[in-house]
Motif scaffolding. Sequence first.
Motif, PDB file in Angstrom:
ATOM      1  N   ARG A   1      -2.458   9.053   6.433  1.00  0.00           N
ATOM      2  CA  ARG A   1      -3.821   8.797   6.350  1.00  0.00           C
ATOM      3  C   ARG A   1      -4.446   7.859   5.869  1.00  0.00           C
ATOM      4  NH1 ARG A   1      -7.769  12.509   3.244  1.00  0.00           N
ATOM      5  NH2 ARG A   1      -6.202  12.451   1.963  1.00  0.00           N
ATOM      6  N   GLN A   2      -3.934   7.106   4.708  1.00  0.00           N
ATOM      7  CA  GLN A   2      -4.543   5.972   4.270  1.00  0.00           C
ATOM      8  C   GLN A   2      -3.823   4.807   4.828  1.00  0.00           C
ATOM      9  OE1 GLN A   2      -5.416   5.910   0.163  1.00  0.00           O
ATOM     10  NE2 GLN A   2      -4.947   7.934  -0.544  1.00  0.00           N
TER      11      GLN A   2
ATOM     12  N   HIS B   1     -10.197   4.377  -3.091  1.00  0.00           N
ATOM     13  CA  HIS B   1      -8.894   4.415  -2.868  1.00  0.00           C
ATOM     14  C   HIS B   1      -8.338   3.076  -2.584  1.00  0.00           C
ATOM     15  CE1 HIS B   1     -10.843   8.595  -1.942  1.00  0.00           C
ATOM     16  NE2 HIS B   1      -9.928   8.862  -2.756  1.00  0.00           N
ATOM     17  N   PRO B   2      -7.757   2.211  -3.335  1.00  0.00           N
ATOM     18  CA  PRO B   2      -7.131   0.918  -3.081  1.00  0.00           C
ATOM     19  C   PRO B   2      -6.172   0.947  -2.004  1.00  0.00           C
ATOM     20  CG  PRO B   2      -7.213   1.352  -5.446  1.00  0.00           C
ATOM     21  CD  PRO B   2      -7.477   2.752  -4.848  1.00  0.00           C
ATOM     22  N   SER B   3      -5.417   1.839  -1.888  1.00  0.00           N
ATOM     23  CA  SER B   3      -4.354   1.888  -0.742  1.00  0.00           C
ATOM     24  C   SER B   3      -4.824   2.157   0.480  1.00  0.00           C
ATOM     25  CB  SER B   3      -3.177   2.721  -1.262  1.00  0.00           C
ATOM     26  OG  SER B   3      -2.645   2.392  -2.465  1.00  0.00           O
ATOM     27  N   GLY B   4      -6.013   2.867   0.384  1.00  0.00           N
ATOM     28  CA  GLY B   4      -6.532   3.387   1.845  1.00  0.00           C
ATOM     29  C   GLY B   4      -7.763   2.527   2.399  1.00  0.00           C
ATOM     30  N   THR B   5      -8.020   1.440   1.546  1.00  0.00           N
ATOM     31  CA  THR B   5      -9.434   0.921   1.830  1.00  0.00           C
ATOM     32  C   THR B   5      -9.178  -0.595   2.604  1.00  0.00           C
ATOM     33  OG1 THR B   5     -10.660   1.735   0.187  1.00  0.00           O
ATOM     34  CG2 THR B   5     -11.606  -0.180   0.895  1.00  0.00           C
ATOM     35  N   TYR B   6      -9.737  -0.639   3.622  1.00  0.00           N
ATOM     36  CA  TYR B   6      -9.600  -1.908   4.500  1.00  0.00           C
ATOM     37  C   TYR B   6     -11.108  -2.521   4.720  1.00  0.00           C
ATOM     38  CZ  TYR B   6      -5.175   0.563   5.370  1.00  0.00           C
ATOM     39  OH  TYR B   6      -3.931   0.882   4.912  1.00  0.00           O
ATOM     40  N   PHE B   7     -11.061  -3.804   4.867  1.00  0.00           N
ATOM     41  CA  PHE B   7     -12.417  -4.563   5.300  1.00  0.00           C
ATOM     42  C   PHE B   7     -12.380  -4.682   6.776  1.00  0.00           C
ATOM     43  CE2 PHE B   7     -11.490  -5.774   0.830  1.00  0.00           C
ATOM     44  CZ  PHE B   7     -12.379  -5.199   0.151  1.00  0.00           C
ATOM     45  N   LEU B   8     -13.314  -4.521   7.360  1.00  0.00           N
ATOM     46  CA  LEU B   8     -13.593  -4.929   8.911  1.00  0.00           C
ATOM     47  C   LEU B   8     -14.886  -5.655   8.974  1.00  0.00           C
ATOM     48  CD1 LEU B   8     -11.534  -2.673   8.878  1.00  0.00           C
ATOM     49  CD2 LEU B   8     -12.490  -1.728  11.033  1.00  0.00           C
ATOM     50  N   ARG B   9     -15.126  -6.475  10.012  1.00  0.00           N
ATOM     51  CA  ARG B   9     -16.325  -7.253  10.304  1.00  0.00           C
ATOM     52  C   ARG B   9     -17.099  -6.679  11.605  1.00  0.00           C
ATOM     53  NH1 ARG B   9     -17.898 -11.837   7.924  1.00  0.00           N
ATOM     54  NH2 ARG B   9     -15.874 -12.349   7.168  1.00  0.00           N
TER      55      ARG B   9
ATOM     56  N   TRP C   1     -10.349   7.030  12.309  1.00  0.00           N
ATOM     57  CA  TRP C   1      -9.584   5.837  11.575  1.00  0.00           C
ATOM     58  C   TRP C   1      -9.953   5.823  10.186  1.00  0.00           C
ATOM     59  CZ3 TRP C   1      -9.757   0.987   9.169  1.00  0.00           C
ATOM     60  CH2 TRP C   1      -8.610   0.061   9.401  1.00  0.00           C
TER      61      TRP C   1
ATOM     62  N   ARG D   1       0.874  -1.159   0.130  1.00  0.00           N
ATOM     63  CA  ARG D   1       0.020   0.015  -0.144  1.00  0.00           C
ATOM     64  C   ARG D   1       1.032   1.216   0.057  1.00  0.00           C
ATOM     65  NH1 ARG D   1      -5.275  -1.007   2.195  1.00  0.00           N
ATOM     66  NH2 ARG D   1      -5.833  -3.053   2.260  1.00  0.00           N
TER      67      ARG D   1
ATOM     68  N   ARG E   1     -10.031   5.103   4.485  1.00  0.00           N
ATOM     69  CA  ARG E   1      -9.325   5.983   5.295  1.00  0.00           C
ATOM     70  C   ARG E   1      -8.867   7.285   4.702  1.00  0.00           C
ATOM     71  NH1 ARG E   1      -6.037   3.967   9.753  1.00  0.00           N
ATOM     72  NH2 ARG E   1      -4.906   5.560   9.480  1.00  0.00           N
TER      73      ARG E   1
ATOM     74  N   LEU F   1     -10.732 -10.839   9.280  1.00  0.00           N
ATOM     75  CA  LEU F   1     -10.910  -9.251   9.521  1.00  0.00           C
ATOM     76  C   LEU F   1     -10.982  -8.808  10.942  1.00  0.00           C
ATOM     77  CD1 LEU F   1     -13.508  -8.966   6.501  1.00  0.00           C
ATOM     78  CD2 LEU F   1     -11.079  -8.745   6.503  1.00  0.00           C
ATOM     79  N   LEU F   2     -10.467  -7.612  11.222  1.00  0.00           N
ATOM     80  CA  LEU F   2     -10.557  -7.149  12.445  1.00  0.00           C
ATOM     81  C   LEU F   2     -12.188  -7.021  12.904  1.00  0.00           C
ATOM     82  CD1 LEU F   2      -9.065  -5.424  14.544  1.00  0.00           C
ATOM     83  CD2 LEU F   2      -9.658  -3.427  13.521  1.00  0.00           C
ATOM     84  N   LYS F   3     -12.317  -7.222  13.898  1.00  0.00           N
ATOM     85  CA  LYS F   3     -13.781  -7.147  14.322  1.00  0.00           C
ATOM     86  C   LYS F   3     -14.089  -5.982  15.190  1.00  0.00           C
ATOM     87  CE  LYS F   3     -14.969 -12.303  14.625  1.00  0.00           C
ATOM     88  NZ  LYS F   3     -13.784 -12.974  14.743  1.00  0.00           N
TER      89      LYS F   3
ATOM     90  N   ILE G   1     -19.652  -7.466   6.692  1.00  0.00           N
ATOM     91  CA  ILE G   1     -18.269  -6.975   6.111  1.00  0.00           C
ATOM     92  C   ILE G   1     -18.335  -5.493   5.749  1.00  0.00           C
ATOM     93  CG2 ILE G   1     -16.523  -7.062   4.264  1.00  0.00           C
ATOM     94  CD1 ILE G   1     -16.913  -9.893   4.038  1.00  0.00           C
TER      95      ILE G   1
END
Lengths: 416, 116
Positions: free
Chosen positions: A127-128, B24-32, B104, A85, B53, A412-414, B48
Amino acid sequence: MRRFLLFDCDNFFVSCERVFNPSLKNRPVVVLSNNDGCVVARSNEAKAVGIAMCAPFFKIADKFKALGGVALSSNYELYADMSNRVMALLRSAFDEIEIYSIDEAFAHSEGENLFEKGLNVRNDILRQTGISVSVGIAPSKTLCKLAGETAKKLSSDKVIEIKNQEDALPLLQKIDINDVWGVGRSITPKLNYLGIFTAAELAAMPRSLARSKFGINLEKTILELNGFPCLEGDSHSCQQSLICSRSFEHEIYQLSELKTILSEFTDKACQRLRAQQASASGIVTMVETNRFKDARFYQNSCLISLEENSTNTARFIKAMNQGLERIFRAGLGYKRAGITLVGITPLHESQNSLFSNAKTSEKEQKLMTAFDEINKKLGSKTLYFGAQASGINHYIRRARKSCAYTTNWNDLLKIS
Amino acid sequence: MSFGSPAENYAEAALDLNRLLIKHPSGTYFLRMEGNAMEKEGIFDGDILVVDRALEAGNNKIIIGELNNSLTIRKFLIKEGKNYLTNGDSQPQLIKPTDNFSLWGVVTYTIRSFEK
C-alpha cells in the motif's frame, strides 16, 4: 521459538518504475544496466517472452520492441529511495532486520502468528510503496529462501510459512539442489553422482559424508534444510564482495582516463563498505575490450592485497592503480572496467596483521568518517580524492531513464 | 563552573514542516500539479502535492487514482454505493465495474510558491 522472515521484492526495479508509470503494467518491461548494455531486471511478461537475464540489449532490442516491450535505463536514484522506504517499514515492524541486498531483507522474530504478521507487513509495504513483496517464513534462512521462492509463484498473498519439517518436505521434494541457497554449481555434478538431485534428498544426506566430501559449508546447508539455523547474522549477511563495474559508451584508450574512472568506482565501493560497518582486505581491478567487436578480445584482472584490512579510500585507490598498471595493455580500446573489494569483514571482527599500527588505523577510520559526513551534509563530491574527476557522470549513458521522482524537486511526477 | 542558559528549561524542538505535513514518511510522495483541472478545488498549475499512500479513499477526498493504467488527480465521491471522480466542474465521472480503478494515494496538502 526464533524464526526468520525473508522479505524479497518482486521484480524490484520494474516494480519501482510501474509505481510512477502504470502504463508499464501488463506488458513486457526490462531495465538495462549502465550504458544500456544488458538486461538486469525483467517483468514477468518479459520473462514469459523469453528475455534472458543479462541479455545484451542490442541483440534483443528489435524483437523486444516488436513484442510491445519497453526497455528502461537504470534509475538508481529511484530504486535506492524506494528500497529505503521498504526497509524503513520493515524496521518499524520488527525489532531486528538484516538488509541482504537492495530488494531483500531478513527479519527475526520470536513472536506468534508470524504468517498473519508477514501478510500484514506485506500488505502495508504494497500500500505505502506500491511494491509487491514475497515472504518466506521458516526456522532457518535457507528454508526461508526456499519458502520465499515458492511464494513468488503465488498470484496474491505471497506468503509461505514452513512451521516444521512436515511442512518443508513436500516443498523440498520439488526443488532442484541447484536452487538451494549455498549449493554451488561446481558441486552439483558430484552430488548428482551420489544420487542427490532434490533439496529433500540433500536434507537426508548423512552429515558426516557431506562434511568429509564437501566441507563444513554443505554440512551447514543440510542442517539448515532440516530446520536447524546455523547461518548467523553478520558472517552471512555482510556482503562477501563489493563490485562496481560498468561498460562505457565509447572505448577508452588512455591509462589516465581509466585511472580516473576506476578511482571513482573505488570511492563509491569504499563508501558502501564503510556504510555497512566493514573493512576489506584487497581490491581486484578488471578491464575488458569489446567482445562483440574486437577479434583480439582482451580481458584481465589483478588482485592487490593490502597488508591489513582497511576502510581507507586512499589505500584502495593506490592498490587499484598498481593492479591497473599490471593489466593495462596500450593500444587497446577498453569497453568495460571495474573493481571488486574482497575479504570483507565486519569492523568489529577484522583481524589486523602482526605489524598493524592500531592508532594509525583508528585515525584513518575517523578521517574516513569525517569525509563521509561532509559529503553527506554538503552534497556528494564536496570532498573527493585527487585522482577522481569531479562530477564524472557525463560518460554514463542512461538514455531511457525515467525521472528521479522521489529525490529531485525538478523531477516530480506531473499529474493532471 | 557553568550555570547553563536560563532558557534551557524552556527548550522545545524547532517547528519542523516535515512532521506537520508528513504522517507516514515511507508512504508519502510529492507530485506536481499540471494544468487547471483542479482549480475549483483550489489546486493550481505548478503546485506541489503531498500525497499519502497509507490513507484510505473517502467521500470528498482529493485523491490520486489509477484509472485504466493512467494516473489522475480528482475528487472522490461516494453516492448511493457508487464511486465517482470529479473536478467540481463537469459531470462526475462514474467508475464503472469494467474500469480498472485503484487508489494511488490521498492528497493531504498542497504547497504553492508566491514568488514564481
